[in-house]
Structure formats: structure tokens, C-alpha cells
Design an enzyme around this catalytic site. Structure first.
Site, mmCIF file in Angstrom:
data_model
loop_
_atom_site.group_PDB
_atom_site.id
_atom_site.type_symbol
_atom_site.label_atom_id
_atom_site.label_comp_id
_atom_site.label_asym_id
_atom_site.label_seq_id
_atom_site.Cartn_x
_atom_site.Cartn_y
_atom_site.Cartn_z
ATOM 1 N N GLY A 167 49.167 43.712 20.800
ATOM 2 C CA GLY A 167 49.882 42.590 20.962
ATOM 3 C C GLY A 167 49.789 41.736 22.083
ATOM 4 N N LYS A 168 50.332 40.814 22.565
ATOM 5 C CA LYS A 168 50.088 39.838 23.532
ATOM 6 C C LYS A 168 50.348 40.732 24.818
ATOM 7 C CE LYS A 168 50.387 35.111 23.608
ATOM 8 N NZ LYS A 168 51.248 33.935 23.557
#
Ligand code: GLU
Length: 472
Positions: free
Chosen positions: A244-245
Site C-alpha cells: 500500500g501507499k
């Protein structure tokens, strides 16, 4: 003829997983002298993010993933933006209606919810086909259009996941057209892949669960199956969840802005879950075109390791020719370097090249070549070895260095000789003496080799800085 496509939805930034899918599709096409197509899938208007189409194009261009046909590159099968192809989908939908394989869905959202509740109460998975209307109205575009499924098991081959047999039960009457006048991805992508003569469908593994429906639709439309390859997820560094980011997975353009080279990104992304069967870890784009194969993409998720990325970037920076490095460095110089001569900047780069992990390290590593550095005594007090010296000892060593260097010739070799004799006369270790001189002349946490640094800095500046360190 091999034709592959990358079919992103303009709904946000292009993450590493998306770029990997694009890269693999590009490689498969290029190695067979085929074509790589870019298509925008923008039929979900609610999710569209302004600017993301331009951003997607800029991201692909930044890595040299060039497409042969696309939204801004006309080809024989355009347009390449789904919202501009609505007439085509209408024709294909009509074919399904005519053959009795599609019907208008007359239900309200509340009615459908009631069916769902009913299935749930009976502890069964909700399947729309169990509630299929007996006499659906004629489709006028205001109702969703649904596929009329015939539950059946399918076998298909995935280049990565192997032979797969699907469960008949899960095929359902999915939506082909929404009531807003746009087709769904599920329908539109199959139409487009057929119309655009796509030979290989390469996309994320999240689409595997929908394969039973897609296979039913290919069959109903009488279409030949393309080759399928579903890309496993990319995992965070620990390998325990989808990247994920927050795990550092930035937008590709952010990496470029942060001083990563496009060739690093290509090599790094290609080797997320792929290798050529040898120990080789670093590949140029040309090598990838020759060596890539879908069959060697691992089924298990690939770990995204930032340290490996950094290491690889250092490698690609070291490989650059002096002129090439100079060109790439253009936007990364410290402010004070703007006025400096090209030849001087090239000499600075020659010294810094080995130590650059990203181009963004340039200011930290070189600004003292262009302006007087601010003294930062913490570099001495926080240094394990130097912090043990008394103020008097620091002063004595700097004075000794000043005296010795004043009498030295000013070539890298002569400076090294001077520094070496100073080691002998002071009885100090290089870790102490050289670190101290390095700090007093650069006030930077890192710098290239000391004698080279001083040689380039010049005698006058070197002595003035040591003197200033002595007096403050
Ligand atoms: N538009 C889909 C997405 O962005 C693409 C899937 C595909 O490549 O078929 O996820």
C-alpha cells in the site's frame, strides 16, 4: 500477431503494480515484434479522477514504456478511450439481446436488496439468476442490461497460474450495461479486446475471480479466447500484506522526482516476482525484451524492498557516462551550483558519482563545492571517535593539518602524501584525522574521498575553512 494492452482506469495515480503490468505487457509485445496498446477504461464515471489520464501517460513515458496505439496515438482500432466507443458496445449488446443472452433488469435497488436478504436468510450465496424476471421489459437503456448466464464449468490456462477449472455455480447474470448509459468493465473490456485484436490479456490477479463470468461471455459472443496472464500482488517489505501507499509505494513519477533513474525503475519493477532463471538481478530494457517470459513470473506475491531499489539505483547511476550523468543531474543541483561552470560541475560529479544513491543526494553531497558551508559542530560531537577528543586536541589536529597543507602542492596525489605524513607525525588513525579534516572543510555528513575533495575545492578555500574552524 502478438498484440497486448494496458488498460488502466483513470481513477488515480499509477502505482508500482500497475506499472509492472504495463511493463510486462509491453515486453511481451516487443519481444515478438508485436504491438502494445494503451486503452483508457473510463466507464465508471463516478470513480474518475481529473488529471489521471495525463498522469498515466506521463508515467509510462517517463519509463520509456512506449505504446504503438493509444488515446493520443491513433491506430487502426481506435478510439482507445472507452467513453468514445459507446456505439460499438451498443452493437455488441444488441447481438446478445437478439440471441436471447441479455435482458433488461426491471428491479429497483430495494427489490434487489430484498433478494439479497432472502438468500442470506437461506444461507445461500446471492445469485441474481435465481431471481431472473420471467418477462423482462424491452431494454430502453434506462434499466441495467444483464447477461443471461448458463451456469457451466470452464477450463482455461493462465500463463502464470497454470490450468484452472472454474466452478459452474458462480457464473451469474452480471450487468453488461448500467442504467447510466455506460457499459461495465466486465462487458466493455471483452468487446474491446476482441475489436482491437488483443492476443494477450495481462492484468492484475484481482480479476481471476471474475473469470467464470468472462468465459461465459466469450462463449456467448462466439469469441476465441486470448492468452490470459494474471499478475500476482506485490507485497510489502515484510511480505505479509498487499503493498500500500504507506509501505513506500509511491507514484512512479514521485520516484523519478526523488532522483531514481527510469532504468532503475524498469529493472526493479521487472524483477518484482520475475527472474530469468539465473542469479542476474539487474537488467536493461533491451535485455528484458530479450529475456522476459510470462512463464517465469512467480505465482506468489513479490516483496517490495526499498533498500534493493536504492542499491539498484546506485548501480545505474555509476553506470552512466559523465555526460549522461551531467544531463540527468540537471534538476537536482543545489541552488548555489546554478551559477557554476559546466566543467566544474562535471568535476564535482566525477567525484560524487560513486556515492550517489539517488540524484537527490546531490545537494547534500556537493553543496560545499559551490558555497561556504555553515559550520555544524554536531558533526564532531555526534561522531563516535571525534567526540572523544578534547577541544584542545581538535584544535591541535586542525592546526597541524593547516600547517602541513599550507606547504603542500595541490594535486590529489600530493595532498594524499601530505595527509599520510600527517598521520605519522600525529600518530592518529585515519578515522580520526581524516574525518576531522573532512568535516572542517565540508561540514557535510558525507563527501567523496578526502584528497580528491580538497584538490577540487582548491588550496585557498581548504586552508580558509580549516582556519575558520580553528577560530570558532
Ligand atoms: N481497467 C482495469 C483496471 O484498471 C483493467 C483491467 C484489465 O487490464 O483488463 O483495473
Amino acid at each position: 500477431m502478438i498484440r497486448t494492452r494496458f488498460a488502466p482506469s483513470p481513477t488515480g495515480f499509477l502505482h508500482v503494480g500497475g506499472i509492472r503490468t504495463a511493463l510486462f505487457a509491453y515486453l511481451v509485445a516487443k519481444q515478438a515484434n508485436g504491438q502494445f496498446v494503451l486503452r483508457f477504461e473510463d466507464t465508471d464515471k463516478k470513480r474518475e479522477v481529473p488529471g489521471s489520464a495525463e498522469h498515466l501517460i506521463a508515467s509510462l513515458k517517463s519509463l520509456g514504456i512506449d505504446y504503438d496505439e493509444g488515446p493520443d496515438k491513433p491506430g487502426d482500432y481506435g478510439p482507445y478511450i472507452q467513453s468514445e466507443r459507446l456505439d460499438t458496445y451498443k452493437q455488441w449488446a444488441q447481438r446478445l439481446i437478439d440471441s436471447g443472452r441479455a435482458y433488461a433488469d426491471p428491479y429497483t435497488a430495494e427489490e434487489i436488496q430484498a433478494f439479497r436478504d432472502q438468500s442470506q436468510a437461506a444461507k445461500r450465496a446471492f445469485l441474481f439468476r435465481e431471481y431472473r424476471p420471467e418477462n423482462p421489459p424491452e431494454w430502453d437503456g434506462s434499466q441495467p442490461l444483464r447477461f443471461k448466464a448458463e451456469p457451466k464449468s470452464y477450463c482455461y490456462h493462465d500463463e502464470i497460474f497454470g490450468d484452472v477449472t472454474t466452478n459452474a455455480e458462480v457464473v451469474d447474470d452480471f450487468i453488461l450495461y448500467k442504467s447510466d448509459g455506460y457499459p461495465t468493465y466486465n462487458f466493455a473490456h471483452i468487446v474491446d479486446d476482441a475489436e482491437m485484436h488483443i492476443s494477450h490479456v495481462i492484468r492484475g490477479q484481482e480479476f481471476i475471480s471474475s473469470m467464470p463470468n468472462y468465459l461465459a461471455l466469450y462463449e456467448a459472443l462466439g469469441l476465441e479466447l486470448p492468452v490470459f496472464a494474471h499478475m500476482p500482488h506485490i507485497l510489502n517489505e515484510q511480505g505479509n500484506k498487499k503493498l500500500g501507499k504507506r509501505d513506500g509505494a509511491k507514484d512512479v513519477l514521485d520516484y523519478i522526482r526523488d532522483g531514481y533513474l527510469p532504468e532503475t525503475m524498469v529493472s526493479f519493477i521487472a524483477t518484482l516476482g520475475w527472474n530469468d532463471g539465473t542469479e542476474q538481478e539487474i537488467f536493461t530494457k533491451d535485455e528484458l525484451v530479450q529475456k522476459f517470459s510470462l512463464g517465469r513470473v512467480q505465482k506468489s506475491g513479490a516483496r517490495f524492498d526499498e533498500m534493493r531499489l536504492l542499491w539498484m539505483n546506485g548501480h545505474f547511476i555509476r553506470e552512466l557516462s559523465p555526460d549522461e550523468l551531467y544531463n540527468r543531474a540537471e534538476f537536482f543541483w543545489p541552488e548555489a551550483a546554478k551559477k557554476a561552470e559546466e566543467s566544474y560541475k562535471k568535476r564535482v560529479l566525477a567525484l560524487a558519482q560513486d556515492r550517489l544513491k539517488t540524484l537527490k543526494d546531490l545537494p547534500g553531497l556537493t553543496s560545499y563545492f559551490f558555497e561556504e558551508p555553515a559550520e555544524n559542530r554536531e558533526l564532531i560531537t555526534s561522531n563516535k571517535q571525534l567526540s572523544k577528543l578534547s577541544v584542545g586536541e581538535v584544535g591541535g589536529l586542525l592546526q597541524g593539518a593547516h600547517d602541513a597543507l599550507s606547504g603542500s602542492e595541490w594535486t590529489a596525489k600530493a595532498i594524499q602524501d601530505t595527509l599520510n605524513s600527517l598521520l605519522e607525525t600525529t600518530g592518529q588513525k585515519p578515522g580520526i584525522l581524516f574525518s576531522l579534516i573532512r568535516i572542517a572543510t565540508t561540514w557535510a555528513p558525507f563527501s567523496p574521498q578526502l584528497n580528491d575533495t580538497l584538490a577540487l575545492l582548491g588550496k585557498e578555500k581548504t586552508l580558509a575553512r580549516i582556519a575558520s574552524a580553528l577560530h570558532n
